[in-house]
Design a protein around this motif. Sequence first.
Motif, mmCIF file in Angstrom:
data_model
loop_
_atom_site.group_PDB
_atom_site.id
_atom_site.type_symbol
_atom_site.label_atom_id
_atom_site.label_comp_id
_atom_site.label_asym_id
_atom_site.label_seq_id
_atom_site.Cartn_x
_atom_site.Cartn_y
_atom_site.Cartn_z
ATOM 1 N N LEU A 163 1.250 -1.623 -0.087
ATOM 2 C CA LEU A 163 -0.352 -0.029 -0.287
ATOM 3 C C LEU A 163 0.590 0.948 -0.218
ATOM 4 O O LEU A 163 0.829 2.372 -0.927
ATOM 5 C CB LEU A 163 -0.315 -0.362 1.398
ATOM 6 N N HIS A 164 1.162 1.214 0.631
ATOM 7 C CA HIS A 164 2.662 2.201 0.984
ATOM 8 C C HIS A 164 3.748 2.739 -0.662
ATOM 9 O O HIS A 164 3.396 3.974 -0.682
ATOM 10 C CB HIS A 164 3.965 2.149 1.893
ATOM 11 N N LEU A 165 3.845 1.358 -1.032
ATOM 12 C CA LEU A 165 4.985 1.662 -2.432
ATOM 13 C C LEU A 165 3.223 2.133 -4.067
ATOM 14 O O LEU A 165 4.388 3.107 -4.262
ATOM 15 C CB LEU A 165 4.913 0.047 -3.209
ATOM 16 N N MET A 166 2.513 1.957 -3.695
ATOM 17 C CA MET A 166 1.653 2.038 -4.121
ATOM 18 C C MET A 166 0.928 3.426 -4.414
ATOM 19 O O MET A 166 0.863 4.602 -4.962
ATOM 20 C CB MET A 166 -0.021 1.313 -3.804
ATOM 21 N N MET A 167 1.194 4.289 -2.846
ATOM 22 C CA MET A 167 0.910 5.836 -2.527
ATOM 23 C C MET A 167 2.072 6.037 -2.920
ATOM 24 O O MET A 167 2.414 7.122 -3.146
ATOM 25 C CB MET A 167 0.921 5.757 -1.148
ATOM 26 N N VAL A 168 3.170 5.615 -3.086
ATOM 27 C CA VAL A 168 4.223 6.891 -3.775
ATOM 28 C C VAL A 168 3.910 6.561 -5.250
ATOM 29 O O VAL A 168 4.607 8.322 -5.626
ATOM 30 C CB VAL A 168 6.010 5.607 -3.250
ATOM 31 N N SER A 169 3.572 6.431 -5.609
ATOM 32 C CA SER A 169 3.368 6.227 -7.301
ATOM 33 C C SER A 169 2.361 7.059 -7.508
ATOM 34 O O SER A 169 2.235 7.869 -8.519
ATOM 35 C CB SER A 169 3.740 4.645 -7.868
ATOM 36 N N PHE A 170 0.861 7.505 -6.696
ATOM 37 C CA PHE A 170 0.023 7.392 -7.390
ATOM 38 C C PHE A 170 -0.790 8.032 -5.742
ATOM 39 O O PHE A 170 -1.936 8.891 -6.534
ATOM 40 C CB PHE A 170 -1.329 6.119 -7.318
ATOM 41 N N TYR A 171 -0.099 8.510 -4.708
ATOM 42 C CA TYR A 171 -0.828 9.676 -3.926
ATOM 43 C C TYR A 171 0.599 10.805 -4.379
ATOM 44 O O TYR A 171 1.850 10.744 -4.103
ATOM 45 C CB TYR A 171 -0.718 9.225 -2.780
ATOM 46 N N LYS A 172 0.190 11.546 -5.319
ATOM 47 C CA LYS A 172 0.878 13.461 -5.480
ATOM 48 C C LYS A 172 -0.008 14.023 -5.440
ATOM 49 O O LYS A 172 -0.243 15.174 -5.706
ATOM 50 C CB LYS A 172 1.450 13.067 -7.340
ATOM 51 N N PRO A 173 0.337 14.696 -4.437
ATOM 52 C CA PRO A 173 -0.637 16.077 -3.185
ATOM 53 C C PRO A 173 -0.147 16.932 -3.859
ATOM 54 O O PRO A 173 2.017 16.915 -4.666
ATOM 55 C CB PRO A 173 -0.011 15.475 -2.252
ATOM 56 N N THR A 174 -0.658 18.372 -4.063
ATOM 57 C CA THR A 174 -0.149 19.543 -4.204
ATOM 58 C C THR A 174 -0.736 20.484 -3.313
ATOM 59 O O THR A 174 -1.400 19.831 -2.619
ATOM 60 C CB THR A 174 -0.663 19.694 -5.762
ATOM 61 N N LYS A 175 -0.032 21.810 -3.345
ATOM 62 C CA LYS A 175 -1.048 22.330 -1.921
ATOM 63 C C LYS A 175 -2.368 22.331 -2.332
ATOM 64 O O LYS A 175 -3.106 22.763 -1.203
ATOM 65 C CB LYS A 175 -0.416 23.772 -2.316
ATOM 66 N N SER A 176 -2.851 22.208 -3.428
ATOM 67 C CA SER A 176 -4.837 22.348 -3.174
ATOM 68 C C SER A 176 -5.005 21.228 -3.326
ATOM 69 O O SER A 176 -6.753 21.071 -3.264
ATOM 70 C CB SER A 176 -4.871 23.166 -4.541
ATOM 71 N N ARG A 177 -4.549 20.341 -3.750
ATOM 72 C CA ARG A 177 -4.947 18.758 -3.944
ATOM 73 C C ARG A 177 -3.698 18.005 -3.606
ATOM 74 O O ARG A 177 -3.524 17.553 -3.715
ATOM 75 C CB ARG A 177 -5.002 18.584 -5.336
ATOM 76 N N TYR A 178 -4.800 17.241 -2.018
ATOM 77 C CA TYR A 178 -3.813 16.943 -1.544
ATOM 78 C C TYR A 178 -4.158 15.724 -0.239
ATOM 79 O O TYR A 178 -4.167 14.543 0.472
ATOM 80 C CB TYR A 178 -2.727 17.305 -0.337
ATOM 81 N N LYS A 179 -5.398 15.056 -0.073
ATOM 82 C CA LYS A 179 -6.747 14.577 0.551
ATOM 83 C C LYS A 179 -6.739 13.305 0.227
ATOM 84 O O LYS A 179 -6.640 13.109 -0.846
ATOM 85 C CB LYS A 179 -7.704 15.485 1.348
ATOM 86 N N ILE A 180 -6.909 12.741 1.664
ATOM 87 C CA ILE A 180 -7.460 10.916 1.138
ATOM 88 C C ILE A 180 -9.199 11.375 1.332
ATOM 89 O O ILE A 180 -9.214 11.140 2.804
ATOM 90 C CB ILE A 180 -5.723 10.400 1.199
ATOM 91 N N LEU A 181 -9.775 10.598 0.824
ATOM 92 C CA LEU A 181 -10.700 9.494 1.268
ATOM 93 C C LEU A 181 -10.472 8.193 1.246
ATOM 94 O O LEU A 181 -9.810 7.380 0.730
ATOM 95 C CB LEU A 181 -11.810 10.010 0.252
ATOM 96 N N ILE A 182 -10.969 8.507 2.280
ATOM 97 C CA ILE A 182 -11.349 6.693 2.698
ATOM 98 C C ILE A 182 -12.909 6.345 3.491
ATOM 99 O O ILE A 182 -13.427 7.054 3.834
ATOM 100 C CB ILE A 182 -10.136 6.760 4.001
ATOM 101 N N GLU A 183 -13.273 5.028 4.268
ATOM 102 C CA GLU A 183 -13.994 4.998 4.573
ATOM 103 C C GLU A 183 -13.886 5.420 6.032
ATOM 104 O O GLU A 183 -12.828 5.278 6.485
ATOM 105 C CB GLU A 183 -14.390 3.098 4.755
ATOM 106 N N SER A 184 -14.845 5.623 6.594
ATOM 107 C CA SER A 184 -14.888 5.898 7.642
ATOM 108 C C SER A 184 -14.631 4.915 8.152
ATOM 109 O O SER A 184 -13.830 5.253 9.537
ATOM 110 C CB SER A 184 -16.070 6.769 8.771
ATOM 111 N N ASP A 185 -14.958 3.753 8.740
ATOM 112 C CA ASP A 185 -14.419 2.232 9.308
ATOM 113 C C ASP A 185 -13.893 1.849 8.703
ATOM 114 O O ASP A 185 -14.136 0.457 8.439
ATOM 115 C CB ASP A 185 -15.577 1.755 9.543
#
Length: 424
Positions: free
Chosen positions: A111-133
């Motif tokens: 999961l971390h390796l995937m976020m290295v590649s696919f989580y590319k935050p910027t100052k305006s677009r950086y949030k991550i949406l997940i299930e509440s539980d």
Amino acid sequence: MFTHKLGLEYALEQDESDELKSYRNQFHLPKDQHGNNLIYMTGNSLGLQPKQTNAYVNKELDDWAKLGVEGHTTGDTPWLPYHEFLTKNMADVVGAKPIEVIVMNTLTTNLHLMMVSFYKPTKSRYKILIESDAFPSDKFAVESQLRHHGFDDQEGVIQWKPKENESLLRYEDLESILQKEGDQIALILIGGINYYTGQYFDLKRITKLGHHYGCKVGFDCAHAAGNVVLNLHDSGADFAVWCTYKYLNSGPGSLAGCFIHERHAHNKNLNRFTGWWSHNKATRFNMRDDFDQLPGAEGWQLSNPPILSMAAIKASLDLFEEVGIEKLVKKSQKITSYFEFLLKQLGEDTIRIITPSNPNSRGAQLSIQVKNANKTLHDQLTQAGIISDWREPDVIRCAPTPFYNSFEDVYFLVEQLKTILSMP
């Protein structure tokens, strides 16, 4: 969809006509101190060991003893390409192309390796949406990624929540979140099946919605792989990760699986962590060549894998190849429907099933709440020879797994529950 009857005779009839009945004998069933089989309903937490696993692992131990380092390149299953022996069968299980799948590392590492590649935050677009539980490990991983990139680990998480007094998530609520905050969300990460409720999400619908708002989309399929027909390729998701020790029966803490969609297979500009196992196989042992990235999911590997763990995975995947995920899911839906039917006879004032009733919106697991009960009920089931799974604050999870659970198992589980609850 299914019509069931009461009584032990019906359960025995279903077992007799079950085309997968012989596979129960291909697994080691836990026993009590008197040698009697326990009723094992926790394949959603740790799958049982296939009897052929011992031979698969011992073969590699024998090759190690006889061949030493030469085992990497000689023998029936040489170790250098061993992961390739798993690829097609794993791809078939999760509905992907071989180029999209790799067995490596453990789930949260992947999961971390995937976020290295696919989580590319910027100052305006950086949030991550997940299930509440979401499963806690996913939540912890997401929060640490936000901190790593310099963002607040609470403010940067957006939670998709059920409505008040409900347990299941609604897609219209997800749509509302994205309409409001979609331009701030860099990544959507959802469990393919929620570990607590057992709700199986529409991966394609979520992916299409996320991509419409410019978000990358990934799924944690720990409770879905080997349990439902995933169709990961057709979902269009950017990535998915899963473990192999639940429905995939590969042993505690075994290696995990990873999916990266084919459209990313040849994109060498994607940021990633690399190691020599993601380097060109043909020149890997030249040692001094510059990095030459492998295409596809193999290009996310870091290092040579533990062969003994892979041997256990191969033992299980060979059974999946023999049966096919579609036949397993067909039985799963029928036996889980039977379980639901029996539980409902106890009355809604006693038992509440929080898992969706639609067979296409769940896997093998039913999550139940018993009125005025606490973990003592779970403990009493355990003492009665029923191995189920307790999850705080008040849910007992039971998963009639199609490879090795029978209709008779389900019948006696509910009978024991009735006895404990002092019901006629």
